[in-house]
Design an enzyme around this catalytic site. Sequence first.
Site, short mmCIF file in Angstrom:
data_model
loop_
_atom_site.label_atom_id
_atom_site.label_comp_id
_atom_site.label_asym_id
_atom_site.label_seq_id
_atom_site.Cartn_x
_atom_site.Cartn_y
_atom_site.Cartn_z
N GLU A 1 35.05 34.25 38.74
CA GLU A 1 35.80 34.24 37.47
C GLU A 1 36.99 33.27 37.48
OE1 GLU A 1 36.45 38.31 36.18
OE2 GLU A 1 34.29 38.61 35.94
N GLU B 1 27.13 39.06 38.52
CA GLU B 1 27.92 40.31 38.54
C GLU B 1 27.78 41.08 37.25
OE1 GLU B 1 32.13 40.14 40.01
OE2 GLU B 1 32.45 41.71 38.50
#
Length: 512
Positions: free
Chosen positions: A251, A355
């Site tokens: 991220e 994820e």
Amino acid sequence: MIRLFLLCVASFVHAQASQPCVSMKVSSYAMVCVCNSTYCDTVPQLPTLTPGMFAAYTSSQSGDRFQLATAKVTDTAASGLVLEINKNVTRQTIIGFGGAFTDAAGINIASLPQAAQEKLIQSYFASDGLEYTIGRIPMASCDFSTHPYSYDDVAGDLNLTHFALAQEDLKLKIPYIKQALNLTNSKLRMFGSPWSAPAWMKTNGNMTGNGTLIGQPGGPYFKTWANYFVRFVEEYSKQGIPIWGLTTQNEPADGNIYRFPFQAMGWTPETQRDFVKMDLGPALRSNKLQHVQLMIMDDQRLMLPYWAKVIYADPEALQYISGVAVHWYIDQFVPINVLDFTHELQPNKFIFGSEACSGDLPWEADVSLGDWSRGEKYASDIIGDLNHWVTGWTDWNIALDLGGGPNWVKNFVDSPIIVNASRGEFYKQPMFYAMGHFSKFLVPGSVHVELKANIKNDIQSTAFLRPDGSLAVVLLNTDVSPVTLSVHDTEIGYLDITISGKSIKTLLWKNK
Ligand SMILES: *[C@@H]1O[C@H](CO)[C@@H](O)[C@H](O)[C@H]1NC(C)=O
Ligand SMILES: *[C@@H]1O[C@H](CO)[C@@H](O)[C@H](O)[C@H]1NC(C)=O
Ligand SMILES: *[C@@H]1O[C@H](CO)[C@@H](O)[C@H](O)[C@H]1NC(C)=O
Ligand SMILES: *[C@@H]1O[C@H](CO)[C@@H](O)[C@H](O)[C@H]1NC(C)=O
Ligand SMILES: *[C@@H]1O[C@H](CO)[C@@H](O)[C@H](O)[C@H]1NC(C)=O
Ligand SMILES: *[C@@H]1O[C@H](CO)[C@@H](O)[C@H](O)[C@H]1NC(C)=O
Ligand SMILES: *[C@@H]1O[C@H](CO)[C@@H](O)[C@H](O)[C@H]1NC(C)=O
């Protein structure tokens, strides 16, 4: 006497064949399967498929868990709804499905008695379990750790002289990854993702908050950061764990958010492109690690196709990249065709789900034990992804505690397996079975084939041609009412089924 003896043997052999779910009702509509040191449910073995028959596994809100049935293929459709298979229209090839070996997962697995630990790992990786083929490793700490740490917290150590795997790797990750490797005959593909560089390498001197690496791509901190990836791969392989892939950063947008609460590091697509081109790609290559699959982005679908477009536009960066990794967190707010646009940018680069978890939104329960809707949400997202070029899907923590932790910033979430340490048992949630309807049957190497409905309907579906020549279709009914339909394969006929309300079905057949 003799007859009685034979009967006993027969029923013993049958019980060994597959163990049913021991269910625990959580509410009138929620249930988990309970496993402990001596008992855990397993998946019934797929019978040998012969042309003219098909197998169907069903899991449902009403309590089915990989319920196996077989039936004959027919010459006529069971109802007006027909899903037509066309093997001539093929798309992406499956890489695999799996979950993450976080510190939190390791802490929870370790909290169980030895025999129950083994049953947990078997549930995911064994041939009578979900047969996961993917594992993710956070490179050093993340929020699902007990505290922030890196592999080199000695300030100024640009040569990484003090680089070392942490106790967490040695005690909480590696032992369980090794068990998983063993159960999969080393077919497990492991990939690493960093949350943050050591604090001393960053503009804000902290693994949390908003900060980037000091300097510019090509500069000393970027070179060191590239070597840190190399060292991670080398140290894991010294431990007997080959690393299949890496994501450039978990991220990367988080680290641009002011006061971001846990480990993060900020990138733009431009800085990530230049880091891959000038530092990471060359470092992997010069250390003979060019086979490691490098994945960019590792962030939300919302950032596509833009993030990939910026990086893929640079041929020098592109040569080092295998694909783009994507998280699921705000999928419901982003049109799914951004995946198609991303694929079209570079059809030879894969898209991979890296994820996903439930219970992440502020208004949701962290753990919602036995909640079918969470399994349904997994299945729905996976089917959507698979129909838009995605090659695999990785769940987040493979095990958490009853509160969805531990997590040092209390960012608690749900997991397919919840551990109740005080009772020495663990609970397999609907999300676990939802994952299995894909991971177990859409084996690596399976190729997406077209599946087209003749009339408008609400059944979600996806179809794959498996490496052994058999076919697999996964169907999801999110409605409360059953639906009767047929899957049509011109080479053999109609697979007539009724898919009950709130259920997932995987169909398998061979046509030659
Ligand atoms: C484990 O689960 C099985 C099946 O539910 C049960 O019969 C057994 O008593 C349990 N063992 C322990 C130690 O709780
Ligand atoms: C698939 O291709 C084969 C060979 O070209 C052809 O005979 C067949 O009709 C095609 N099937 C469909 C469903 O289009
Ligand atoms: C890193 O190693 C090089 C070459 O051995 C050396 O010249 C340099 O001083 C070292 N840097 C640090 C920060 O230790
Ligand atoms: C798995 O472990 C067993 C027992 O320790 C060992 O005999 C076997 O060789 C291992 N298999 C693999 C694939 O590592
Ligand atoms: C890092 O940031 C956190 C949160 O703002 C703060 O509590 C901590 O003291 C900082 N650590 C360092 C080394 O500055
Ligand atoms: C963090 O964000 C704040 C607010 O946007 C900004 O003033 C600051 O410079 C940023 N710090 C770093 C290290 O990027
Ligand atoms: C976990 O185990 C404890 C007993 O140690 C029990 O009181 C509790 O109900 C269990 N939790 C669940 C969700 O079953």
